[in-house]
Structures are given as structure tokens and as C-alpha cells.
Design a protein around this motif. Structure first.
Motif, short mmCIF file in Angstrom:
data_model
loop_
_atom_site.label_atom_id
_atom_site.label_comp_id
_atom_site.label_asym_id
_atom_site.label_seq_id
_atom_site.Cartn_x
_atom_site.Cartn_y
_atom_site.Cartn_z
N GLN A 158 -8.75 5.78 44.87
CA GLN A 158 -7.49 5.05 44.71
C GLN A 158 -7.69 3.53 44.82
O GLN A 158 -7.16 2.74 44.02
N PHE A 159 -8.53 3.13 45.84
CA PHE A 159 -8.79 1.68 45.98
C PHE A 159 -9.59 1.14 44.80
O PHE A 159 -9.42 -0.03 44.38
N THR A 160 -10.45 1.94 44.23
CA THR A 160 -11.21 1.50 43.06
C THR A 160 -10.29 1.30 41.87
O THR A 160 -10.44 0.31 41.10
N GLN A 161 -9.33 2.22 41.71
CA GLN A 161 -8.37 2.05 40.61
C GLN A 161 -7.50 0.80 40.82
O GLN A 161 -7.10 0.14 39.85
N ALA A 162 -7.25 0.48 42.12
CA ALA A 162 -6.43 -0.71 42.43
C ALA A 162 -7.26 -1.98 42.48
O ALA A 162 -6.75 -3.04 42.87
N LYS A 163 -8.51 -1.88 42.11
CA LYS A 163 -9.40 -3.04 42.10
C LYS A 163 -9.61 -3.60 43.51
O LYS A 163 -9.93 -4.78 43.67
N ASN A 164 -9.43 -2.75 44.55
CA ASN A 164 -9.64 -3.16 45.95
C ASN A 164 -11.02 -2.67 46.37
O ASN A 164 -11.19 -1.60 46.97
N ARG A 165 -12.02 -3.47 46.05
CA ARG A 165 -13.40 -3.07 46.26
C ARG A 165 -13.76 -2.93 47.73
O ARG A 165 -14.43 -1.99 48.14
N ASN A 166 -13.31 -3.85 48.56
CA ASN A 166 -13.65 -3.82 49.98
C ASN A 166 -13.11 -2.56 50.67
O ASN A 166 -13.81 -1.91 51.46
N SER A 167 -11.87 -2.23 50.41
CA SER A 167 -11.29 -1.03 51.02
C SER A 167 -11.99 0.24 50.53
O SER A 167 -12.21 1.21 51.30
N ALA A 168 -12.41 0.24 49.26
CA ALA A 168 -13.13 1.40 48.74
C ALA A 168 -14.47 1.59 49.45
O ALA A 168 -14.89 2.71 49.79
N ILE A 169 -15.16 0.45 49.68
CA ILE A 169 -16.45 0.54 50.37
C ILE A 169 -16.26 1.03 51.81
O ILE A 169 -17.06 1.83 52.32
N LYS A 170 -15.21 0.59 52.49
CA LYS A 170 -14.94 1.07 53.85
C LYS A 170 -14.71 2.60 53.85
O LYS A 170 -15.18 3.31 54.76
N CYS A 171 -13.98 3.06 52.87
CA CYS A 171 -13.75 4.53 52.79
C CYS A 171 -15.06 5.27 52.60
O CYS A 171 -15.30 6.33 53.22
N LEU A 172 -15.96 4.77 51.78
CA LEU A 172 -17.25 5.43 51.57
C LEU A 172 -18.11 5.38 52.82
O LEU A 172 -18.87 6.33 53.11
N LYS A 173 -18.01 4.27 53.60
CA LYS A 173 -18.75 4.20 54.86
C LYS A 173 -18.26 5.27 55.85
O LYS A 173 -19.07 5.93 56.53
N ARG A 174 -16.94 5.40 55.95
CA ARG A 174 -16.41 6.44 56.85
C ARG A 174 -16.84 7.83 56.38
O ARG A 174 -17.12 8.73 57.20
N LYS A 175 -16.87 8.00 55.06
CA LYS A 175 -17.33 9.30 54.53
C LYS A 175 -18.77 9.57 54.96
O LYS A 175 -19.12 10.69 55.35
N LYS A 176 -19.62 8.54 54.91
CA LYS A 176 -21.00 8.70 55.35
C LYS A 176 -21.08 9.08 56.83
O LYS A 176 -21.90 9.93 57.23
N LEU A 177 -20.24 8.44 57.63
CA LEU A 177 -20.24 8.78 59.06
C LEU A 177 -19.83 10.23 59.28
O LEU A 177 -20.43 10.96 60.10
#
Length: 220
Positions: free
Chosen positions: A49-68
Motif C-alpha cells: 500500500q505504501f509503495t502504491q502511495a509512493k511512500n518509500r520510507n514507510s514501505a521499507i519500515k514495513c519490510l524491516k518489521r516483516k524481517k524481524l
């Protein structure tokens, strides 16, 4: 090690409570693993959703939490493997302990049997049986021995008398002429009005009797 495991009482070495506790822990870890998997999937959806909204930073944070979350899931998987391994070892140890207890019980019974029936007792019993058997044999021989007049019979004299009787019987069989088989009676049909003629010997005897009677009358 075996002394520590098998030397304890059955209540202290009972693995069933520990297996039950491990099974509960395993179920709890599986539930956490599913929950973390859902959270990781949710973070992926947020990142989309953040990628579609062009919110790159929030998308990266979501992927970091996914990794955790994925690291925690991997750690929980390792915990589950350790618990499975521990449960298998306890179940195997329990089977081994039960086997040792059964063997120990069998050995104790065998020792008790050997104490109650040792080789000396067995030999003594066999001697008593042999003595009783010999005594019974002597009693039977005493009961079957002849008594009274029968005890005075000389067996040699009886055997000699029996041989004489056998020789006499054999001599009589040799002297006695061979007997002919009895003639079979045959019924003869005699015609009516005719009587069978008397034998010639009967007629001669009758004539001699008549002649003697006549001579006696003439002498008178």
C-alpha cells in the motif's frame, strides 16, 4: 549415567509430567509461529500500500518489521525442533526404563525361586522320591510272594513233571492211528412198500441163534 537414571525411584524418573509440559510448550510455540506469520503477511500488505502511495520510507519500515517477524518465526521453529528432540529422547528413555524394571523384576523372581529351591533341596527331594519308590517296590514284592503250602513247591520238580506230561502226550499222538473223517449221513428215499434189506451179518447172527434154540429143544 545409567545409575543416575535407573537408580531413582519410579516416581522420580517418571517422564510423563515432563512430556506433558513439553507438549504444552510445543503447542504454545506453534500458536506464536502462526501469529507471527500473520503479522509478517500484514506488513507485506502494508508495504504494498505504501509503495502504491509512493511512500518509500514507510514501505521499507514495513519490510524491516516483516524481517524481524520472520527471524522470530525461524527461532520458534528451532525451539520446536529442540522440543521434539527432547520428547523423543524422553520417550525412548521411558521405554528403556520400563524394560529395565521388567528385567529387574524377573531377576528378583528368579533369585527368590533359587532361594526357595536350590540344588541341595532338589537333590534331597530326588533322594526321597527314590527311597519311596524302592520301598513301594519291596512292599509289592512281599505281597506277591507265595505263602503257606504254595511256598513249599519246588519249581524244578514242577518243571520236570511238566516235561514228562509233554513227552507222554507226544508218544500217544505218535502211536494213535490216523482217524478217518466221519461219514456224512445221506438221506435215501425208499420207495413206498419196500423196506431196506438187513445187512448179511445180522442175518447170520439170527440164524445161529435160531439153530442154538432148536438144539436146546431137541436136547430136552
Amino acid at each position: 549415567m545409567f545409575r543416575k537414571v535407573f537408580g531413582k525411584t519410579k516416581q522420580e524418573a517418571n517422564p510423563l509430567p515432563t512430556l506433558h509440559k513439553l507438549n504444552e510448550t510445543l503447542e504454545m510455540l506453534e500458536k506464536k509461529e502462526k501469529l507471527l506469520g500473520k503479522k509478517a503477511a500484514a506488513e507485506v500488505e502494508k508495504a504494498k500500500q505504501f509503495t502504491q502511495a509512493k511512500n518509500r520510507n514507510s514501505a521499507i519500515k514495513c519490510l524491516k518489521r516483516k524481517k524481524l517477524y520472520e527471524q522470530q518465526i525461524e527461532q520458534l521453529g528451532n525451539f520446536q525442533l529442540r522440543i521434539h528432540d527432547q520428547m523423543i529422547m524422553l520417550e525412548s528413555a521411558n521405554a528403556t526404563t520400563e524394560t529395565v524394571d521388567a528385567l529387574r523384576s524377573g531377576t528378583a523372581v528368579m533369585k527368590a525361586m533359587n532361594k526357595t529351591t536350590n540344588i541341595d533341596d532338589l537333590e534331597k527331594t530326588m533322594d526321597e522320591i527314590n527311597d519311596q519308590t524302592e520301598s513301594m517296590k519291596q512292599i509289592q514284592e512281599a505281597l506277591s510272594a507265595p505263602v503257606g503250602a504254595a511256598a513249599d513247591f519246588d519249581e524244578d520238580e514242577l518243571e520236570a513233571e511238566l516235561e514228562e506230561l509233554e513227552e507222554t502226550e507226544l508218544e500217544e499222538e505218535l502211536i494213535q492211528p490216523a482217524t478217518t473223517a466221519p461219514a456224512t449221513s445221506v438221506s435215501v428215499n425208499v420207495p413206498v412198500g419196500r423196506q431196506p434189506t438187513k445187512p448179511a451179518s445180522q442175518r447170520v447172527n439170527r440164524e445161529e441163534d435160531e439153530l442154538a434154540a432148536l438144539q436146546a429143544e431137541m436136547a430136552l
